[in-house]
Structures are given as C-alpha cells and as structure tokens.
Scaffold this motif. Structure first.
Motif, PDB file in Angstrom:
ATOM      1  N   PRO A   1      72.370  31.588  83.513  1.00 17.02           N
ATOM      2  CA  PRO A   1      73.232  32.568  83.555  1.00 17.02           C
ATOM      3  C   PRO A   1      73.813  32.441  85.164  1.00 17.02           C
ATOM      4  CG  PRO A   1      71.137  33.418  83.851  1.00 17.02           C
ATOM      5  CD  PRO A   1      70.926  32.143  83.396  1.00 17.02           C
ATOM      6  N   TYR A   2      75.096  33.151  85.304  1.00 16.15           N
ATOM      7  CA  TYR A   2      75.715  33.253  86.513  1.00 16.15           C
ATOM      8  C   TYR A   2      76.267  34.533  87.074  1.00 16.15           C
ATOM      9  CZ  TYR A   2      79.164  32.171  82.928  1.00 16.15           C
ATOM     10  OH  TYR A   2      80.018  32.352  81.825  1.00 16.15           O
TER      11      TYR A   2
ATOM     12  N   GLY B   1      72.622  40.174  85.843  1.00 18.56           N
ATOM     13  CA  GLY B   1      71.022  40.841  85.249  1.00 18.56           C
ATOM     14  C   GLY B   1      71.727  42.450  85.027  1.00 18.56           C
ATOM     15  N   ASP B   2      71.503  43.135  86.015  1.00 18.34           N
ATOM     16  CA  ASP B   2      71.670  44.551  86.302  1.00 18.34           C
ATOM     17  C   ASP B   2      73.087  44.976  86.550  1.00 18.34           C
ATOM     18  OD1 ASP B   2      68.396  44.742  87.843  1.00 18.34           O
ATOM     19  OD2 ASP B   2      68.992  44.920  85.815  1.00 18.34           O
TER      20      ASP B   2
ATOM     21  N   ASP C   1      82.657  42.458  81.421  1.00 18.36           N
ATOM     22  CA  ASP C   1      82.733  42.832  80.231  1.00 18.36           C
ATOM     23  C   ASP C   1      81.115  42.815  79.573  1.00 18.36           C
ATOM     24  OD1 ASP C   1      83.879  40.385  78.106  1.00 18.36           O
ATOM     25  OD2 ASP C   1      82.391  40.363  79.777  1.00 18.36           O
ATOM     26  N   ASN C   2      80.781  43.183  78.714  1.00 20.50           N
ATOM     27  CA  ASN C   2      79.432  43.385  78.029  1.00 20.50           C
ATOM     28  C   ASN C   2      79.077  41.996  77.573  1.00 20.50           C
ATOM     29  OD1 ASN C   2      78.942  46.099  78.296  1.00 20.50           O
ATOM     30  ND2 ASN C   2      79.648  46.501  76.343  1.00 20.50           N
TER      31      ASN C   2
ATOM     32  N   ALA D   1      82.013  31.174  90.141  1.00 22.78           N
ATOM     33  CA  ALA D   1      80.772  31.506  89.474  1.00 22.78           C
ATOM     34  C   ALA D   1      79.457  30.916  89.959  1.00 22.78           C
ATOM     35  CB  ALA D   1      80.757  30.982  88.039  1.00 22.78           C
ATOM     36  N   LYS D   2      78.217  31.550  90.154  1.00 29.09           N
ATOM     37  CA  LYS D   2      77.313  30.854  90.686  1.00 29.09           C
ATOM     38  C   LYS D   2      75.985  30.986  89.734  1.00 29.09           C
ATOM     39  CE  LYS D   2      73.389  31.435  94.080  1.00 29.09           C
ATOM     40  NZ  LYS D   2      73.250  30.065  94.229  1.00 29.09           N
ATOM     41  N   PRO D   3      75.423  29.620  89.214  1.00 32.18           N
ATOM     42  CA  PRO D   3      74.238  29.826  88.299  1.00 32.18           C
ATOM     43  C   PRO D   3      73.166  30.306  88.960  1.00 32.18           C
ATOM     44  CG  PRO D   3      75.946  27.832  88.032  1.00 32.18           C
ATOM     45  CD  PRO D   3      76.272  28.650  89.269  1.00 32.18           C
ATOM     46  N   THR D   4      72.364  31.023  88.339  1.00 35.83           N
ATOM     47  CA  THR D   4      71.091  31.351  89.086  1.00 35.83           C
ATOM     48  C   THR D   4      70.043  32.127  88.242  1.00 35.83           C
ATOM     49  OG1 THR D   4      70.301  32.755  91.116  1.00 35.83           O
ATOM     50  CG2 THR D   4      72.175  33.729  89.964  1.00 35.83           C
ATOM     51  N   LEU D   5      69.161  31.914  88.584  1.00 35.16           N
ATOM     52  CA  LEU D   5      67.995  32.718  87.546  1.00 35.16           C
ATOM     53  C   LEU D   5      67.651  34.052  87.937  1.00 35.16           C
ATOM     54  CD1 LEU D   5      65.564  29.615  86.584  1.00 35.16           C
ATOM     55  CD2 LEU D   5      67.343  30.739  85.138  1.00 35.16           C
ATOM     56  N   VAL D   6      68.167  34.394  89.244  1.00 43.51           N
ATOM     57  CA  VAL D   6      67.666  35.618  90.102  1.00 43.51           C
ATOM     58  C   VAL D   6      68.676  36.850  89.323  1.00 43.51           C
ATOM     59  CG1 VAL D   6      67.634  36.971  92.062  1.00 43.51           C
ATOM     60  CG2 VAL D   6      67.506  34.339  92.210  1.00 43.51           C
ATOM     61  N   ARG D   7      68.006  37.654  88.833  1.00 45.35           N
ATOM     62  CA  ARG D   7      68.740  38.565  88.004  1.00 45.35           C
ATOM     63  C   ARG D   7      69.721  39.356  88.795  1.00 45.35           C
ATOM     64  NH1 ARG D   7      67.725  40.437  83.008  1.00 45.35           N
ATOM     65  NH2 ARG D   7      68.169  42.617  83.714  1.00 45.35           N
TER      66      ARG D   7
END
Length: 127
Positions: free
Chosen positions: A31-32, A54-55, A73-74, A98-104
């Motif tokens: 995700p990004y 994430g949040d 958007d959702n 856009a920055k792909p990262t696993l950090v939420r």
C-alpha cells in the motif's frame, strides 16, 4: 507500478478556492501513502501535504496549514487537496505523489521518499 493523474487546477482570484484531485491506478503489492508537492517558477519543488494509507493521518506544510486539507476516498484510489483562502504565492504546478510502504501511519514530507509522480496541474492565483 502506480499511475497518477491530477486534475482540478486552474486560475482563481486571491481568496478563492480550488480542489485538486489525483486518481491512482495500477497494481501494487505494498500500500502507499499519498502526498502533494508544488513547484513555483524558478523555485525548487516543495512539500505541501501528505496522508497515510492506514489511519488517514494527515500533515501539511506550515505555509498552507489552516488553508489546505488533504483527504482520500474510502477506496484509497483518489486523493484530494482542498485549497481555500488561496494567495498569489500559492501559484505553482501541483504534483501528486505516492510512496509505497508497509508502515500504516507515518509522515513522509521529502520529495525523494516518493516513488511515483503525476504529471502535475497548474494552479494560478491572481491578486
């Protein structure tokens, strides 16, 4: 690969508002986060705002805080930049990134942290 397409730029008088949109397409495993940057004539590109995947944590540059709002958007495929109380110094080409990262939830406000960029949309604020 992520493709980003911005829209919504234009000419507006000082004190007016614009809403920029950025549609993301393509597949990524990771995700990004999304961000907005801008570049005025003769100046370096600068950070404007970012939102986490994430949040939905957001962060804006001091120069736009209280006037600009970033949201998504959702489905997390479109990010928006609501710009109110625009000033002539907001005139610039605005870029979505856009920055792909696993950090939420984290703040990424550096240009070199972002892997994907849109083509930009011109915002001109007249005095």
């Amino acid at each position: 690969q992520v493709q980003l397409v911005e829209s919504g730029g234009g000419l507006v008088q000082a004190g007016g508002s614009l809403r920029l949109s950025c549609v993301a397409s393509g597949r990524t495993v990771i995700p990004y986060h999304m961000g907005w940057f801008r570049q005025a004539p003769g100046k370096e590109r600068e950070f404007v705002a970012t939102i986490s995947w994430g949040d939905g944590d957001t962060y804006c540059a001091d120069s736009v805080k209280g006037r600009f709002t970033i949201s998504r958007d959702n489905a997390k495929t479109t990010v928006y930049l609501q710009m109110n109380s625009l000033k002539p110094e907001d005139t610039a080409v605005y870029y979505c990134a856009a920055k792909p990262t696993l950090v939420r939830s984290a703040i990424f406000d550096r240009e070199n942290e972002y892997a994907y960029w849109g083509q930009g949309t011109q915002v001109t604020v007249s005095s």
